[in-house]
Design a protein around this motif. Structure first.
Motif, mmCIF file in Angstrom:
data_model
loop_
_atom_site.group_PDB
_atom_site.id
_atom_site.type_symbol
_atom_site.label_atom_id
_atom_site.label_comp_id
_atom_site.label_asym_id
_atom_site.label_seq_id
_atom_site.Cartn_x
_atom_site.Cartn_y
_atom_site.Cartn_z
ATOM 1 N N MET A 154 0.849 -1.192 0.000
ATOM 2 C CA MET A 154 0.000 0.000 0.000
ATOM 3 C C MET A 154 0.881 1.238 0.000
ATOM 4 N N VAL A 155 0.444 2.215 -0.683
ATOM 5 C CA VAL A 155 1.142 3.494 -0.718
ATOM 6 C C VAL A 155 1.078 4.103 0.693
ATOM 7 N N THR A 156 2.210 4.556 1.202
ATOM 8 C CA THR A 156 2.247 5.051 2.580
ATOM 9 C C THR A 156 1.691 6.459 2.727
ATOM 10 N N ASP A 157 1.759 7.259 1.674
ATOM 11 C CA ASP A 157 1.250 8.629 1.733
ATOM 12 C C ASP A 157 0.435 8.921 0.472
ATOM 13 N N PRO A 158 -0.873 8.626 0.506
ATOM 14 C CA PRO A 158 -1.709 8.814 -0.676
ATOM 15 C C PRO A 158 -1.692 10.241 -1.227
ATOM 16 N N SER A 159 -1.639 11.240 -0.368
ATOM 17 C CA SER A 159 -1.630 12.630 -0.842
ATOM 18 C C SER A 159 -0.356 12.951 -1.618
ATOM 19 N N SER A 160 0.787 12.490 -1.121
ATOM 20 C CA SER A 160 2.048 12.706 -1.844
ATOM 21 C C SER A 160 2.051 11.949 -3.162
ATOM 22 N N PHE A 161 1.527 10.724 -3.142
ATOM 23 C CA PHE A 161 1.427 9.951 -4.381
ATOM 24 C C PHE A 161 0.593 10.718 -5.405
ATOM 25 N N ALA A 162 -0.571 11.221 -4.988
ATOM 26 C CA ALA A 162 -1.467 11.939 -5.899
ATOM 27 C C ALA A 162 -0.792 13.191 -6.452
ATOM 28 N N ALA A 163 -0.052 13.898 -5.620
ATOM 29 C CA ALA A 163 0.641 15.107 -6.079
ATOM 30 C C ALA A 163 1.709 14.759 -7.113
ATOM 31 N N GLU A 164 2.476 13.698 -6.877
ATOM 32 C CA GLU A 164 3.513 13.279 -7.828
ATOM 33 C C GLU A 164 2.881 12.791 -9.129
ATOM 34 N N TRP A 165 1.812 12.006 -9.016
ATOM 35 C CA TRP A 165 1.073 11.501 -10.182
ATOM 36 C C TRP A 165 0.592 12.673 -11.035
ATOM 37 N N CYS A 166 -0.008 13.670 -10.383
ATOM 38 C CA CYS A 166 -0.523 14.842 -11.087
ATOM 39 C C CYS A 166 0.614 15.644 -11.727
ATOM 40 N N ASP A 167 1.698 15.849 -11.003
ATOM 41 C CA ASP A 167 2.849 16.588 -11.550
ATOM 42 C C ASP A 167 3.399 15.895 -12.794
ATOM 43 N N VAL A 199 -13.130 13.981 -12.743
ATOM 44 C CA VAL A 199 -12.809 12.589 -13.051
ATOM 45 C C VAL A 199 -12.299 11.925 -11.772
ATOM 46 N N SER A 200 -12.562 10.650 -11.620
ATOM 47 C CA SER A 200 -11.969 9.888 -10.516
ATOM 48 C C SER A 200 -11.158 8.738 -11.080
ATOM 49 N N GLU A 201 -9.930 8.635 -10.614
ATOM 50 C CA GLU A 201 -9.040 7.547 -10.994
ATOM 51 C C GLU A 201 -8.958 6.614 -9.789
ATOM 52 N N VAL A 202 -9.399 5.380 -9.956
ATOM 53 C CA VAL A 202 -9.394 4.387 -8.890
ATOM 54 C C VAL A 202 -8.172 3.499 -9.112
ATOM 55 N N LEU A 203 -7.243 3.539 -8.162
ATOM 56 C CA LEU A 203 -5.969 2.835 -8.309
ATOM 57 C C LEU A 203 -5.836 1.771 -7.223
ATOM 58 N N ILE A 204 -5.651 0.522 -7.641
ATOM 59 C CA ILE A 204 -5.492 -0.615 -6.740
ATOM 60 C C ILE A 204 -4.007 -0.971 -6.716
ATOM 61 N N PHE A 205 -3.437 -1.014 -5.539
ATOM 62 C CA PHE A 205 -2.006 -1.227 -5.382
ATOM 63 C C PHE A 205 -1.651 -2.663 -5.031
ATOM 64 N N ASP A 206 -0.474 -3.078 -5.477
ATOM 65 C CA ASP A 206 0.208 -4.281 -5.025
ATOM 66 C C ASP A 206 1.578 -3.770 -4.600
ATOM 67 N N GLY A 207 1.793 -3.663 -3.306
ATOM 68 C CA GLY A 207 3.005 -3.023 -2.816
ATOM 69 C C GLY A 207 2.898 -1.526 -3.039
ATOM 70 N N ASP A 208 3.951 -0.940 -3.599
ATOM 71 C CA ASP A 208 3.951 0.510 -3.798
ATOM 72 C C ASP A 208 3.650 0.923 -5.235
ATOM 73 N N ARG A 209 3.203 -0.042 -6.057
ATOM 74 C CA ARG A 209 2.888 0.265 -7.463
ATOM 75 C C ARG A 209 1.468 -0.175 -7.795
#
Length: 124
Positions: free
Chosen positions: A1-14, A96-106
């Motif tokens: 699981m991603v440890t910081d969803p907000s940081s992940f979303a910010a990096e994804w968006c950037d 839009v909503s992007e639904v992301l299912i994780f296996d580990g950190d990806r």
């Protein structure tokens, strides 16, 4: 699981806003499954289901070619068990909503979802 969803979303968006496809793909497993009505519109042969990183690269490359002004603004981030949902507004102002299912950190599977009744949700 991603440890910081907000940081992940910010990096994804950037990464998306930079149109840096390889940086976006770094978030996904090689054998990812991605579903989207936009994939069905851009690459009808997929019927909206894109399997594997190479196919995802081909889909998103074509999407960026067709939508040169692509830009996302994250509105909200939701977290669940092995799941992150990024709600964002695209360059057309569509939520839009992007639904992301994780296996580990990806991301193992992702699902682009659009408002019901939205015409041509990607603006492509």
């Amino acid at each position: 699981m991603v440890t910081d969803p907000s940081s992940f979303a910010a990096e994804w968006c950037d990464a998306w806003n930079a149109h840096d496809l390889e940086r976006v793909l770094d978030h996904f497993h090689d054998d990812v499954l991605f579903t989207s009505p936009v994939a069905a519109a851009i690459l009808p042969e997929t019927r909206g289901q894109v399997h594997g990183e190479d196919a995802l690269r081909a889909y998103w490359s074509e999407g960026l070619r067709r939508i040169p002004d692509l830009h996302f603004t994250v509105e909200q981030v939701f977290a669940g068990v092995d799941t992150v949902v990024i709600q964002y507004r695209n360059q057309k102002g569509v939520s839009v909503s992007e639904v992301l299912i994780f296996d580990g950190d990806r991301v193992k599977s992702g699902h682009g979802t659009y408002p019901v009744g939205a015409e041509n949700p990607a603006g492509a």
